[in-house]
Every structure is written in structure tokens, then in C-alpha cells.
Scaffold this motif. Structure first.
Motif, PDB file in Angstrom:
ATOM      1  N   LEU A   1     -20.027 -26.895 -25.487  1.00 52.67           N
ATOM      2  CA  LEU A   1     -20.514 -27.815 -24.353  1.00 52.67           C
ATOM      3  C   LEU A   1     -21.664 -28.644 -24.822  1.00 52.67           C
ATOM      4  CD1 LEU A   1     -20.461 -25.606 -21.188  1.00 52.67           C
ATOM      5  CD2 LEU A   1     -18.721 -27.015 -21.983  1.00 52.67           C
ATOM      6  N   TYR A   2     -22.215 -28.516 -26.056  1.00 51.62           N
ATOM      7  CA  TYR A   2     -23.429 -29.532 -26.554  1.00 51.62           C
ATOM      8  C   TYR A   2     -22.571 -30.517 -27.500  1.00 51.62           C
ATOM      9  CZ  TYR A   2     -26.818 -25.698 -25.283  1.00 51.62           C
ATOM     10  OH  TYR A   2     -27.576 -24.797 -24.542  1.00 51.62           O
ATOM     11  N   GLN A   3     -23.582 -31.288 -27.608  1.00 49.66           N
ATOM     12  CA  GLN A   3     -23.232 -32.597 -28.396  1.00 49.66           C
ATOM     13  C   GLN A   3     -23.008 -32.103 -29.912  1.00 49.66           C
ATOM     14  OE1 GLN A   3     -26.143 -35.664 -27.901  1.00 49.66           O
ATOM     15  NE2 GLN A   3     -24.808 -36.791 -26.927  1.00 49.66           N
ATOM     16  N   CYS A   4     -21.931 -32.570 -30.547  1.00 51.84           N
ATOM     17  CA  CYS A   4     -21.535 -32.249 -32.037  1.00 51.84           C
ATOM     18  C   CYS A   4     -21.474 -31.100 -32.087  1.00 51.84           C
ATOM     19  CB  CYS A   4     -22.999 -32.698 -32.941  1.00 51.84           C
ATOM     20  SG  CYS A   4     -23.170 -34.587 -32.734  1.00 51.84           S
ATOM     21  N   ALA A   5     -20.890 -30.030 -31.322  1.00 51.93           N
ATOM     22  CA  ALA A   5     -20.507 -28.878 -31.275  1.00 51.93           C
ATOM     23  C   ALA A   5     -19.346 -28.556 -32.246  1.00 51.93           C
ATOM     24  CB  ALA A   5     -20.068 -28.319 -30.055  1.00 51.93           C
ATOM     25  N   ASN A   6     -19.627 -27.906 -33.534  1.00 50.50           N
ATOM     26  CA  ASN A   6     -18.690 -27.954 -34.453  1.00 50.50           C
ATOM     27  C   ASN A   6     -18.091 -26.413 -34.328  1.00 50.50           C
ATOM     28  OD1 ASN A   6     -20.755 -26.599 -35.651  1.00 50.50           O
ATOM     29  ND2 ASN A   6     -20.958 -28.347 -37.425  1.00 50.50           N
ATOM     30  N   GLU A   7     -18.624 -25.585 -33.764  1.00 46.41           N
ATOM     31  CA  GLU A   7     -18.211 -24.086 -33.893  1.00 46.41           C
ATOM     32  C   GLU A   7     -18.546 -23.462 -32.704  1.00 46.41           C
ATOM     33  OE1 GLU A   7     -17.860 -20.709 -37.437  1.00 46.41           O
ATOM     34  OE2 GLU A   7     -19.262 -22.624 -37.708  1.00 46.41           O
ATOM     35  N   THR A   8     -17.475 -22.426 -32.380  1.00 43.81           N
ATOM     36  CA  THR A   8     -17.902 -21.771 -31.056  1.00 43.81           C
ATOM     37  C   THR A   8     -17.553 -20.225 -31.455  1.00 43.81           C
ATOM     38  OG1 THR A   8     -17.475 -23.464 -29.536  1.00 43.81           O
ATOM     39  CG2 THR A   8     -17.627 -21.030 -28.702  1.00 43.81           C
ATOM     40  N   PHE A   9     -18.580 -19.375 -31.070  1.00 48.81           N
ATOM     41  CA  PHE A   9     -18.438 -17.927 -31.508  1.00 48.81           C
ATOM     42  C   PHE A   9     -17.521 -17.590 -30.338  1.00 48.81           C
ATOM     43  CE2 PHE A   9     -18.847 -13.417 -30.501  1.00 48.81           C
ATOM     44  CZ  PHE A   9     -18.893 -12.976 -31.775  1.00 48.81           C
ATOM     45  N   THR A  10     -16.279 -16.613 -31.046  1.00 49.00           N
ATOM     46  CA  THR A  10     -14.970 -16.202 -30.287  1.00 49.00           C
ATOM     47  C   THR A  10     -14.617 -14.953 -30.721  1.00 49.00           C
ATOM     48  OG1 THR A  10     -14.289 -18.698 -30.491  1.00 49.00           O
ATOM     49  CG2 THR A  10     -12.617 -16.630 -29.910  1.00 49.00           C
ATOM     50  N   VAL A  11     -14.569 -14.028 -29.448  1.00 45.00           N
ATOM     51  CA  VAL A  11     -14.112 -12.664 -29.593  1.00 45.00           C
ATOM     52  C   VAL A  11     -12.842 -12.415 -29.149  1.00 45.00           C
ATOM     53  CG1 VAL A  11     -14.782 -10.362 -28.658  1.00 45.00           C
ATOM     54  CG2 VAL A  11     -16.484 -11.958 -28.952  1.00 45.00           C
ATOM     55  N   ASP A  12     -11.957 -11.950 -30.122  1.00 46.96           N
ATOM     56  CA  ASP A  12     -10.467 -11.733 -29.947  1.00 46.96           C
ATOM     57  C   ASP A  12     -10.311 -10.387 -29.175  1.00 46.96           C
ATOM     58  OD1 ASP A  12      -9.185 -14.129 -30.333  1.00 46.96           O
ATOM     59  OD2 ASP A  12      -9.627 -13.768 -32.578  1.00 46.96           O
ATOM     60  N   VAL A  13      -9.677 -10.128 -28.225  1.00 46.73           N
ATOM     61  CA  VAL A  13      -9.633  -8.843 -27.495  1.00 46.73           C
ATOM     62  C   VAL A  13      -8.094  -8.500 -27.077  1.00 46.73           C
ATOM     63  CG1 VAL A  13     -11.858  -8.879 -26.381  1.00 46.73           C
ATOM     64  CG2 VAL A  13     -10.130  -9.782 -25.248  1.00 46.73           C
ATOM     65  N   GLN A  14      -7.796  -7.299 -26.961  1.00 45.82           N
ATOM     66  CA  GLN A  14      -6.489  -6.846 -26.794  1.00 45.82           C
ATOM     67  C   GLN A  14      -6.659  -6.611 -25.049  1.00 45.82           C
ATOM     68  OE1 GLN A  14      -3.864  -6.865 -28.476  1.00 45.82           O
ATOM     69  NE2 GLN A  14      -4.727  -7.109 -30.405  1.00 45.82           N
ATOM     70  N   PRO A  15      -5.508  -6.843 -24.286  1.00 41.88           N
ATOM     71  CA  PRO A  15      -5.380  -6.402 -22.723  1.00 41.88           C
ATOM     72  C   PRO A  15      -5.690  -5.089 -22.537  1.00 41.88           C
ATOM     73  CG  PRO A  15      -3.405  -7.551 -23.640  1.00 41.88           C
ATOM     74  CD  PRO A  15      -4.430  -7.566 -24.909  1.00 41.88           C
ATOM     75  N   ASN A  16      -6.241  -4.696 -21.389  1.00 43.52           N
ATOM     76  CA  ASN A  16      -6.353  -3.278 -20.865  1.00 43.52           C
ATOM     77  C   ASN A  16      -7.240  -2.479 -22.068  1.00 43.52           C
ATOM     78  OD1 ASN A  16      -4.931  -4.147 -18.502  1.00 43.52           O
ATOM     79  ND2 ASN A  16      -3.110  -4.092 -19.806  1.00 43.52           N
ATOM     80  N   THR A  17      -8.025  -2.998 -22.438  1.00 43.72           N
ATOM     81  CA  THR A  17      -9.078  -2.261 -23.325  1.00 43.72           C
ATOM     82  C   THR A  17     -10.444  -2.329 -23.061  1.00 43.72           C
ATOM     83  OG1 THR A  17      -9.244  -3.919 -24.808  1.00 43.72           O
ATOM     84  CG2 THR A  17      -7.587  -2.627 -25.679  1.00 43.72           C
ATOM     85  N   THR A  18     -11.382  -1.329 -23.452  1.00 45.26           N
ATOM     86  CA  THR A  18     -12.457  -1.497 -23.100  1.00 45.26           C
ATOM     87  C   THR A  18     -13.441  -1.872 -24.328  1.00 45.26           C
ATOM     88  OG1 THR A  18     -12.456   0.363 -21.620  1.00 45.26           O
ATOM     89  CG2 THR A  18     -14.497   0.006 -22.480  1.00 45.26           C
ATOM     90  N   VAL A  19     -14.332  -3.004 -24.279  1.00 47.59           N
ATOM     91  CA  VAL A  19     -15.048  -3.421 -24.944  1.00 47.59           C
ATOM     92  C   VAL A  19     -16.592  -3.484 -24.811  1.00 47.59           C
ATOM     93  CG1 VAL A  19     -15.709  -5.681 -26.249  1.00 47.59           C
ATOM     94  CG2 VAL A  19     -13.333  -5.650 -25.486  1.00 47.59           C
ATOM     95  N   LEU A  20     -17.180  -2.529 -25.723  1.00 46.84           N
ATOM     96  CA  LEU A  20     -18.870  -2.395 -25.714  1.00 46.84           C
ATOM     97  C   LEU A  20     -19.403  -3.894 -26.000  1.00 46.84           C
ATOM     98  CD1 LEU A  20     -21.315  -0.669 -25.022  1.00 46.84           C
ATOM     99  CD2 LEU A  20     -21.000   0.488 -27.279  1.00 46.84           C
ATOM    100  N   LEU A  21     -20.048  -4.679 -25.243  1.00 46.28           N
ATOM    101  CA  LEU A  21     -20.887  -5.711 -25.610  1.00 46.28           C
ATOM    102  C   LEU A  21     -22.310  -5.185 -25.718  1.00 46.28           C
ATOM    103  CD1 LEU A  21     -19.748  -8.501 -23.132  1.00 46.28           C
ATOM    104  CD2 LEU A  21     -18.865  -7.951 -25.574  1.00 46.28           C
ATOM    105  N   ARG A  22     -22.915  -5.438 -27.005  1.00 43.54           N
ATOM    106  CA  ARG A  22     -24.187  -4.986 -27.477  1.00 43.54           C
ATOM    107  C   ARG A  22     -25.146  -6.514 -27.014  1.00 43.54           C
ATOM    108  NH1 ARG A  22     -24.852  -0.069 -29.527  1.00 43.54           N
ATOM    109  NH2 ARG A  22     -22.938   1.031 -30.385  1.00 43.54           N
ATOM    110  N   VAL A  23     -25.763  -6.681 -26.222  1.00 44.91           N
ATOM    111  CA  VAL A  23     -26.337  -7.943 -25.679  1.00 44.91           C
ATOM    112  C   VAL A  23     -27.650  -8.060 -25.906  1.00 44.91           C
ATOM    113  CG1 VAL A  23     -26.460  -9.942 -24.155  1.00 44.91           C
ATOM    114  CG2 VAL A  23     -24.453  -8.412 -24.094  1.00 44.91           C
ATOM    115  N   ILE A  24     -28.323  -8.940 -26.788  1.00 47.14           N
ATOM    116  CA  ILE A  24     -29.646  -8.947 -27.095  1.00 47.14           C
ATOM    117  C   ILE A  24     -30.323 -10.348 -26.832  1.00 47.14           C
ATOM    118  CG2 ILE A  24     -31.450  -8.879 -29.204  1.00 47.14           C
ATOM    119  CD1 ILE A  24     -28.955  -7.146 -30.598  1.00 47.14           C
ATOM    120  N   ASN A  25     -31.500 -10.456 -26.196  1.00 45.79           N
ATOM    121  CA  ASN A  25     -32.214 -11.573 -25.982  1.00 45.79           C
ATOM    122  C   ASN A  25     -33.213 -11.971 -27.035  1.00 45.79           C
ATOM    123  OD1 ASN A  25     -33.414 -14.094 -25.160  1.00 45.79           O
ATOM    124  ND2 ASN A  25     -33.757 -13.287 -22.964  1.00 45.79           N
ATOM    125  N   ALA A  26     -33.033 -12.449 -28.012  1.00 40.31           N
ATOM    126  CA  ALA A  26     -33.560 -12.851 -29.289  1.00 40.31           C
ATOM    127  C   ALA A  26     -34.425 -14.085 -29.026  1.00 40.31           C
ATOM    128  CB  ALA A  26     -32.997 -12.880 -30.514  1.00 40.31           C
TER     129      ALA A  26
END
Length: 559
Positions: free
Chosen positions: A205-230
Motif C-alpha cells: 500500500l506504500y509507494q514503490c513497494a517492491n516486496e510484501t511479506f507473505t505467509v502460506d498456510v494450509q486450510p483448517n490448521t492452527t498457526v501460532l503467530l508470534r507478534v512483536i511490536n519493535a
């Protein structure tokens, strides 16, 4: 006479004890890392910006260990700046020399020098992080620190199918050291960031964005997100379109399950959240926006942009060209959503959960405030008054010749005074500057009322305590009523190392001072540290083996 069966039984018990001890030692490992801190160039927001980073990575390397492990990180400072690294949330029990805040527990690592941080992660599990603790270098010198259960142990929740560290940050399109220097020199707060990032990337969504972090997931699974505000100075809202979260830990402290579709993280916070991938096959934005707690809102200068990453279902029916679904985000001034999240967390109700100490030895009230002090001679572009901050009327100043921990260990006079006040000064009293610490007896129980008064301006302050976790007994808006303990949660309070004290509100925390050393207690908005919003607890030695401050390591940096 020794009874034969008794002698055999004793030999068997000794053998089993030795086997258990050997297994415990074998289970513990030493994780060795080398951090080389150097300049690198990053293209972002249509600019090529020189930053300081570790091992040429943004974020830096993830440290992954098991509970009980030893950690050794050799930090080689190839940057042009003085540097320290703090291991945010690591208790550093009897390893205070490895804590890292500059001039509190060590002198900084000079350019072209190195220092090896050595500590253990006994008794801790979950998501923590590491970051520079000297100037605004924390903006790009940071990374995740993940502590999994000891081998043979399990999470206290269903094992996830996938784990994903999500490190949120702030981005400036210029040298962040210059950003801080300009603010200090002018006596003003620093300019706001130019963007937010998810694992070092701004998203599309920013100007000149050339890459976006992407997480590939399988359906009907549980993902543990380890979220950090740095991020340096901004509270953040975090959502994933079409998905909800079950929070299971904050600040590497397990919680009772808390269900929400919005995570709220102050700078320094970590959240472990389970996300079930039960949405329709497709792509979904992770979205990150500022929560602006400043009151009045007309004074807001917070970055109002949105960083994104993508959760992409890994199915043959997914169309990679489809635009990801965007979540509906809270308004930036939505304190109701922020407070509902912060106030709603509880600790685990399991029998093994830590108990709240009932007998309090030290009662304190710490009032936070923003104000002004006369410009000093080093502020070349300051005009008359400089923005300042204080706890109990004292604007904290770090020493310049020797760290506080070295002064404590060597009993060097004149570096600090042990007269930090236990209560706020009378209304109207002038703010003073000082290097004041609060001395605590070993193993004393400390209760602190943190008061964030309604002033002009006022904002939510994330207060971080080094060396300890604390119980959050109560939180509220307005002024705390002294002696009103009826609302205390002494049954299942959440434990944290960083607490967001609400705008125009208060919080009550309690901890046991069972770790000798000098422990920084400060606002984790980096703009507020150099202007004085902090203090230090000086914890005395105990009287038993294992309760004494150890001597400094041989390679401790010199001033």
C-alpha cells in the motif's frame, strides 16, 4: 548393620537421581550466535536509505532456544556508533552484566570492539525479542527471541501446525540517529516515522513497494503467530482479514485463552496468538495501523499509514492474482478497543501458575509527567525551553563515566543517589533532573501504583521493567484511590514485563525483588527515554549462596 535390601534401594535411588540430573544437563544446550552490526542500504519508499543492522538482515537473526538453555551472543560492533543490545524480557537472574541498557548495566560497545552476552533462559517460555538499547538504533537493530518448551515438554495449549514470527517496526527514510540528534538538539520530540513494517517490509500500500511479506498456510490448521511490536514510538493495532485470534501468552507469560479479532501492542509488547485457518480459500491482508493515544487528539502527529502482509491459503483453487481482503481497522483514536484488550487479559488458572505474593514490603506511587526544562548548553538549536519527562518529578539522567551496575558492584560514590521518592511531589513543584535510584532489599515484595495523570498533553505510556516480570493487579481510568484494593485481581492476574498505562489512567503492579543488580524501569516510547521518563531499582545482595551480584565478565566494555 546395613539391611541388604535398604542398601540396594539406596543405590538404585542414587542411580536414578544421577540419571535425572544427567538428562537435565544433557537437555540444556548452549546456543551460540555472532551478531555483526554494520551499515547497509535498503530501498524502501522510493528511497535508498543507509541503516544499521545485524548480519545484513532486517529484522536481525531470530534466536531460537529451549527453556533451560544457555545463550552466548558475540556482538561485533562494525558500525560508527556506540552500541549495546538488550534481551527484552529475559530475567537475567544473576547475569545482570548481560542485560544491556547503555550506562545502566554496561558502558557501550565502542566501534570496532566486541562483547559477548551470556545468559540463560531457565523458567521462561514464549516470545521475547532483542534490540539495541542505545539511541534510536533500535529502529533497525532488532529481532525475535523464541523460547520453546524444554525437550520432552509441551505447550500448555494444543500444539500448532505452524509458527510464524511477525515483527512489527517503524521506518524512517533518513538516518535514525540524525532523527534523534535533531530532536535532542532542538528540545523537541522527534518527527514521526514514514511507514510501518512487517518483518522489515512495508507492504504494497506504500509507494514503490517492491516486496510484501507473505505467509502460506494450509486450510483448517492452527498457526501460532508470534507478534512483536519493535516500533520506537507507536502503539499498533494488528488484524488479519477474515480471521480471529486466541491469545495464549503475552511477554512470554502464558495467559488464559482470550479471543479477539484485534491485537493491540505497545512498543516492547509481544503477543502469542493462535489463528485457525478456517476462512474460504484465498488471500487475506495482515494490516498494521497506529493506535494514537495522545490526548487531545487534535495534537496527534502519528503516522496514519497502513503496513500490510499477506496470509495466502496454499490450495490449487487460490488465484494468486486476486486482491487480498482487507480487514476493517479501528480508528486510530479508538482507546475503547485498546483498553478492552489490555484490561481483558488474565493469567492462567492452572495449578502450576505463579501465585501472587500476599505480603507487601514496599509501597510506591509513581506518577508520570511531561513538561519542560530550560535548554542546556548542548542543545544548539533549542529556544528557551526543552521538552522533558519525569517520574515523581525527577527527570532521569544516565551517568556518563561509569555504568550504574559497576558503581553498585564497586561501591563507587558520586555516580548516583539512592533517594528516588516513593510518591509524587506536591502539585506545582518544579521538575528536577537527577540520577536517582530506589534501593530495594533482596527478596522484598514491591507494589507500585503507576499514575498517568490527565494533563496537557497526555498519552499511554508503555512502562518496561528490566530483570523481572510483574503481576498486573488492577487497571483503570481517572485517578487511583489510595488504599482501594477491593478491585485487585489476586487470583489470576496477567504477568508482563511491559505495561501500557492508559492515557489519564492508572495501573497497579507487584513483583518480588529476587535479582540483585541495577534494573531500568522506563517508558518504552524511545522518544521519552532521553528526556527523562525512567528510573532504576537497585536490588541489594541476599544472604544465601546464589543471591549475590557476580563480578563483571572480563570482556565487559569500558567507558
Amino acid at each position: 548393620m546395613v539391611i541388604p535390601w535398604f542398601s540396594s534401594m539406596m543405590r538404585l535411588l542414587l542411580f536414578l537421581f544421577a540419571l535425572i540430573l544427567a538428562r537435565s544437563v544433557a537437555d540444556a544446550a548452549t546456543a551460540n550466535y555472532t551478531f555483526t552490526v554494520e551499515s547497509m542500504r535498503v530501498s524502501q519508499l522510493c528511497n535508498s536509505t543507509e541503516i544499521i543492522a545485524v548480519n545484513g538482515q532486517l529484522p536481525g537473526p531470530t534466536i531460537e532456544v529451549n527453556e533451560g538453555d544457555e545463550v552466548a551472543v558475540n556482538v561485533i560492533n562494525g558500525s560508527p556508533y556506540n552500541l549495546t543490545i538488550h534481551w527484552h524480557g529475559i530475567l537475567q537472574l544473576l547475569t545482570p552484566w548481560a542485560d544491556g541498557p547503555s550506562m545502566v548495566t554496561q558502558c557501550p560497545i565502542q566501534p570496532n570492539a566486541s562483547y559477548t552476552y551470556r545468559f540463560n533462559v531457565t523458567g521462561q517460555e514464549g516470545t521475547l525479542w532483542w534490540h539495541a538499547h542505545s539511541s534510536f538504533l533500535r529502529a533497525t537493530v532488532y529481532g525475535a527471541l523464541i523460547i520453546r518448551p524444554r525437550n520432552g515438554s509441551a505447550y500448555p495449549f494444543p500444539a500448532p501446525d505452524q509458527e510464524v514470527p511477525i515483527v512489527l517496526g517503524e521506518w524512517w527514510s533518513r538516518n535514525v540517529v540524525d532523527v534523534e540528534s535533531d530532536a535532542v538538539s532542538s528540545g523537541q520530540l522527534p518527527r514521526e516515522s514514514d511507514a510501518f513494517t512487517v518483518n522489515g517490509l512495508t507492504g504494497e500500500l506504500y509507494q514503490c513497494a517492491n516486496e510484501t511479506f507473505t505467509v502460506d498456510v494450509q486450510p483448517n490448521t492452527t498457526v501460532l503467530l508470534r507478534v512483536i511490536n519493535a516500533g520506537l514510538n507507536t502503539h499498533l493495532f494488528f488484524k488479519v482479514a477474515g480471521h480471529a485470534f486466541t491469545v495464549v501468552a503475552v511477554d512470554a507469560c502464558y495467559t488464559a485463552n482470550y479471543t479477539t479479532d484485534t491485537l493491540v501492542l505497545a512498543p516492547g509488547h509481544t503477543v502469542d496468538a493462535l489463528m485457525v485457518t478456517n476462512a474460504s480459500a484465498g488471500s487475506y491482508y495482515m494490516a498494521v495501523q497506529a493506535y494514537d493515544s495522545l490526548s487531545p487528539t487534535t495534537m496527534s502527529v502519528t503516522d496514519d499509514t497502513t503496513a500490510t502482509a499477506i496470509v495466502r491459503y496454499n490450495t490449487t483453487s487460490t488465484k494468486s492474482t486476486a486482491t487480498p481482503l482487507m480487514p476493517a481497522m479501528p480508528k486510530s483514536s479508538d482507546s475503547a478497543t485498546a483498553n478492552a484488550f489490555y484490561f481483558g487479559l488474565r493469567g492462567p488458572a492452572s495449578p502450576g501458575a505463579p501465585a501472587v505474593p500476599s505480603k507487601v514490603d514496599v509501597n510506591m506511587t509513581i506518577e508520570m509527567g511531561l513538561g519542560q526544562l530550560p535548554c542546556d548548553s548542548t542543545q544548539s538549536s533549542c529556544s528557551g525551553k526543552s521538552v522533558a519527562a519525569a517520574m515523581n518529578g525527577v527527570s532521569f539522567r544516565l551517568p556518563t563515566q561509569m555504568s550504574l551496575l559497576e558503581a553498585q558492584f564497586n561501591r563507587t560514590p558520586g555516580v548516583y543517589t539512592a533517594d528516588f521518592p516513593d510518591a509524587a511531589p506536591p502539585s506545582g513543584a518544579p521538575m528536577i533532573e537527577g540520577t536517582k535510584v530506589r534501593r530495594l532489599k533482596y527478596n522484598s515484595t514491591v507494589e507500585i501504583v503507576l499514575q498517568n495523570p490527565t494533563a496537557f498533553p497526555s498519552e499511554n505510556h508503555p512502562i518496561h521493567l528490566h530483570g523481572f516480570n510483574f503481576f498486573v493487579l488492577a487497571q483503570g481510568l481517572g485517578n487511583f484511590t489510595p488504599g482501594n484494593t477491593s478491585g485487585y485481581n489476586l487470583v489470576d492476574p496477567v504477568s508482563r514485563n511491559t505495561l501500557a498505562v492508559p492515557t489519564g489512567g492508572w495501573a497497579v503492579i507487584r513483583f518480588v525483588a529476587n535479582n540483585p543488580g541495577m534494573w531500568f524501569f522506563h517508558c518504552h516510547l524511545d522518544a521519552h527515554v532521553p528526556i527523562g521518563l525512567g528510573m532504576v531499582f537497585a536490588v541489594d545482595n541476599g544472604t544465601t549462596p546464589g543471591s549475590f551480584l557476580p563480578p563483571p565478565p572480563a570482556d565487559l566494555p569500558k567507558c
